[in-house]
Design a protein around this motif. Structure first.
Motif, PDB file in Angstrom:
ATOM      1  N   PHE A 196       0.779  -1.236   0.000  1.00 29.87           N
ATOM      2  CA  PHE A 196       0.000   0.000   0.000  1.00 29.87           C
ATOM      3  C   PHE A 196       0.815   1.292   0.000  1.00 29.87           C
ATOM      4  O   PHE A 196       0.246   2.368  -0.107  1.00 29.87           O
ATOM      5  CB  PHE A 196      -0.990   0.010   1.175  1.00 29.87           C
ATOM      6  CG  PHE A 196      -2.063  -1.033   1.031  1.00 29.87           C
ATOM      7  CD1 PHE A 196      -2.974  -0.970  -0.009  1.00 29.87           C
ATOM      8  CD2 PHE A 196      -2.141  -2.096   1.915  1.00 29.87           C
ATOM      9  CE1 PHE A 196      -3.957  -1.931  -0.158  1.00 29.87           C
ATOM     10  CE2 PHE A 196      -3.122  -3.071   1.783  1.00 29.87           C
ATOM     11  CZ  PHE A 196      -4.033  -2.991   0.741  1.00 29.87           C
ATOM     12  N   GLU A 197       2.172   1.181   0.135  1.00 27.39           N
ATOM     13  CA  GLU A 197       2.997   2.403   0.098  1.00 27.39           C
ATOM     14  C   GLU A 197       2.651   3.224  -1.146  1.00 27.39           C
ATOM     15  O   GLU A 197       2.446   4.430  -1.088  1.00 27.39           O
ATOM     16  CB  GLU A 197       4.493   2.046   0.045  1.00 27.39           C
ATOM     17  CG  GLU A 197       5.019   1.333   1.273  1.00 27.39           C
ATOM     18  CD  GLU A 197       5.129   2.253   2.488  1.00 27.39           C
ATOM     19  OE1 GLU A 197       4.898   3.467   2.339  1.00 27.39           O
ATOM     20  OE2 GLU A 197       5.420   1.730   3.588  1.00 27.39           O
ATOM     21  N   GLU A 198       2.581   2.513  -2.271  1.00 26.57           N
ATOM     22  CA  GLU A 198       2.315   3.163  -3.556  1.00 26.57           C
ATOM     23  C   GLU A 198       0.923   3.802  -3.547  1.00 26.57           C
ATOM     24  O   GLU A 198       0.719   4.884  -4.085  1.00 26.57           O
ATOM     25  CB  GLU A 198       2.386   2.095  -4.650  1.00 26.57           C
ATOM     26  CG  GLU A 198       2.498   2.620  -6.058  1.00 26.57           C
ATOM     27  CD  GLU A 198       2.226   1.496  -7.068  1.00 26.57           C
ATOM     28  OE1 GLU A 198       1.600   1.769  -8.099  1.00 26.57           O
ATOM     29  OE2 GLU A 198       2.609   0.333  -6.757  1.00 26.57           O
ATOM     30  N   TRP A 199      -0.048   3.113  -2.907  1.00 23.71           N
ATOM     31  CA  TRP A 199      -1.414   3.636  -2.812  1.00 23.71           C
ATOM     32  C   TRP A 199      -1.422   4.976  -2.078  1.00 23.71           C
ATOM     33  O   TRP A 199      -2.053   5.927  -2.513  1.00 23.71           O
ATOM     34  CB  TRP A 199      -2.291   2.620  -2.082  1.00 23.71           C
ATOM     35  CG  TRP A 199      -3.754   2.980  -2.061  1.00 23.71           C
ATOM     36  CD1 TRP A 199      -4.712   2.559  -2.938  1.00 23.71           C
ATOM     37  CD2 TRP A 199      -4.424   3.849  -1.130  1.00 23.71           C
ATOM     38  NE1 TRP A 199      -5.930   3.117  -2.605  1.00 23.71           N
ATOM     39  CE2 TRP A 199      -5.785   3.913  -1.510  1.00 23.71           C
ATOM     40  CE3 TRP A 199      -4.001   4.583  -0.017  1.00 23.71           C
ATOM     41  CZ2 TRP A 199      -6.720   4.664  -0.815  1.00 23.71           C
ATOM     42  CZ3 TRP A 199      -4.938   5.351   0.676  1.00 23.71           C
ATOM     43  CH2 TRP A 199      -6.287   5.385   0.277  1.00 23.71           C
ATOM     44  N   PHE A 200      -0.689   5.034  -0.943  1.00 16.54           N
ATOM     45  CA  PHE A 200      -0.660   6.290  -0.168  1.00 16.54           C
ATOM     46  C   PHE A 200      -0.040   7.408  -0.998  1.00 16.54           C
ATOM     47  O   PHE A 200      -0.510   8.539  -0.986  1.00 16.54           O
ATOM     48  CB  PHE A 200       0.128   6.108   1.134  1.00 16.54           C
ATOM     49  CG  PHE A 200      -0.598   5.291   2.163  1.00 16.54           C
ATOM     50  CD1 PHE A 200      -1.775   5.769   2.732  1.00 16.54           C
ATOM     51  CD2 PHE A 200      -0.125   4.055   2.558  1.00 16.54           C
ATOM     52  CE1 PHE A 200      -2.459   5.016   3.688  1.00 16.54           C
ATOM     53  CE2 PHE A 200      -0.800   3.298   3.507  1.00 16.54           C
ATOM     54  CZ  PHE A 200      -1.970   3.773   4.062  1.00 16.54           C
ATOM     55  N   LYS A 201       1.039   7.069  -1.724  1.00 16.63           N
ATOM     56  CA  LYS A 201       1.700   8.080  -2.549  1.00 16.63           C
ATOM     57  C   LYS A 201       0.743   8.629  -3.594  1.00 16.63           C
ATOM     58  O   LYS A 201       0.655   9.826  -3.827  1.00 16.63           O
ATOM     59  CB  LYS A 201       2.926   7.463  -3.257  1.00 16.63           C
ATOM     60  CG  LYS A 201       4.246   7.907  -2.642  1.00 16.63           C
ATOM     61  CD  LYS A 201       5.429   7.409  -3.459  1.00 16.63           C
ATOM     62  CE  LYS A 201       6.131   6.280  -2.745  1.00 16.63           C
ATOM     63  NZ  LYS A 201       7.001   5.456  -3.569  1.00 16.63           N
TER      64      LYS A 201
END
Ligand SMILES: [Zn+2]
Length: 291
Positions: A196-201
Motif C-alpha cells: 500500500f505504500e504506492e497507494w498512499f503516494k
C-alpha cells in the motif's frame, strides 16, 4: 442500480456487495456510462500488443460480459465515449465528443431513462471527487445525483418513461484512507510486506491536485467476507485493465475477513427512515416494500 464510469469500475468498487445482493435475490443492474475506449492497458502481460490496442473497445466489451456473468448482475451501456485521464501539467484539453463534454442534460436524460425502466430502490455512484480524479468519474457522480432527483418528476424528461423515485442514493467508499491504513498496519504487524505504500503516494498526489478532500462519511458497512472471491474473479475478467500480480490482489481474503470484512458506503440521499450506522443498503426499504 450501480452507476459506473468505465467497464471494470463495477468490479473494483462495491462488486462483492452486488454479488451478495444477487445471491440474496435482489435484481442488480450495472450502468456503465462509457465504453472505456481510452483506458490504458494495465496488465504488463498484454502491454505493447498491437492486436490488443487496435481492438480495445471490443475486448473491453467481452471482458465486461465475463465480469457480468461472474457477478450475476444485469448490465447496460449508456453509450458515451471515454474521456481518458488527461495527464500533464497543464493537462491537455479533453477530446471532442467525450462523456465529460456531452451536455449534462443529455447524459442525465439517458440515465433517467434507465432509472425509469429498471425502477431501482437503491442507487450507488461515486462521491463528488469521483472516488479518484478522472473526468468520467466526476461526470458519473453528477449525472447520478441529477437522475436521482429528476426521475420522479413528470415535468423533467417527459419522453424518457414513467416517473420513478429511487429511495436511497449511496456513494461508494471502497478505498478510504481508514481502510487502507488498517490493512497496511495489519500486514506490517504480521511481519508481511504491504503493497500500500504506492497507494498512499498516489492518494497524496491526487489530493495535491484536487485539494484535500473531505473525509468520507461512512454510514453503511456491508459484510461481504464471503464474496471477495467473486469480486476478484470479476475484476480479473477485465484482463487488460488489471495487473493480476498488482496491489489489489495482494491482501489475502483471510486478512480482509479479519481486518476489514465490509464494503463501505456513504448514504447521500434517503427518502426512508433508517438508523445509522447501517449494515444493509436496503435498510428502511425492506420494511416499506414488505408492508
Ligand atoms: Zn473508471
Amino acid at each position: 442500480m450501480a452507476v459506473h464510469a468505465h467497464p471494470d469500475d463495477e468490479s473494483s468498487k462495491g462488486a462483492a456487495t452486488m454479488a451478495r445482493y444477487v445471491d440474496e435475490g435482489a435484481e442488480v443492474l450495472v450502468i456503465t456510462c462509457t465504453g472505456g475506449e481510452r483506458g490504458s492497458v494495465l496488465n504488463p502481460k498484454l502491454q505493447g500488443r498491437k492486436d490488443v490496442e487496435d481492438n480495445i473497445s471490443e475486448i473491453r466489451r467481452a471482458e465486461m460480459e465475463r465480469a457480468r456473468e461472474i457477478l450475476g448482475v444485469q448490465q447496460h451501456w449508456l453509450g458515451f465515449v471515454d474521456s481518458g485521464l488527461p495527464e500533464g501539467d497543464p493537462p491537455p484539453p479533453l477530446p471532442a465528443g467525450c462523456f465529460a463534454l456531452v451536455p449534462l442534460e443529455e447524459a442525465v436524460e439517458a440515465l433517467v431513462r434507465e432509472v425509469r425502466a429498471f425502477r431501482p430502490h437503491v442507487m450507488t455512484t461515486y462521491d463528488e471527487f469521483g472516488g479518484y480524479p478522472h473526468p468520467d468519474h466526476i461526470r458519473c457522480h453528477e449525472i447520478s445525483v441529477a437522475a436521482f432527483e429528476a426521475a420522479a418528476d413528470p415535468d423533467r424528461f417527459p419522453d424518457a418513461g414513467d416517473p420513478w423515485q429511487p429511495l436511497k442514493l449511496y456513494y461508494d467508499v471502497g478505498f478510504s484512507r481508514e481502510r487502507t491504513t488498517a490493512l497496511h498496519e495489519a500486514l506490517l504487524a504480521k511481519g508481511l510486506e504491504s503493497p500500500f505504500e504506492e497507494w498512499f503516494k498516489r492518494r497524496d498526489e491526487h489530493e495535491r491536485k484536487q485539494g484535500e478532500r473531505r473525509a468520507p462519511n461512512i454510514t453503511t458497512r456491508v459484510d461481504v467476507a464471503d464474496w471477495f472471491g467473486r469480486r476478484d474473479a470479476a475484476l480479473l475478467a477485465h484482463e487488460t485493465q488489471v495487473d493480476p500480480d498488482g496491489w489489489f490482489f495482494k491482501t489475502s481474503h483471510d486478512l480482509l475477513r479479519e481486518v476489514w470484512p465490509t464494503e463501505d458506503f456513504e448514504l447521500a440521499r434517503s427518502l426512508v427512515d433508517s438508523t445509522l450506522p447501517e449494515d444493509d443498503l436496503f435498510a428502511g426499504i425492506r420494511e416499506q416494500v414488505n408492508a
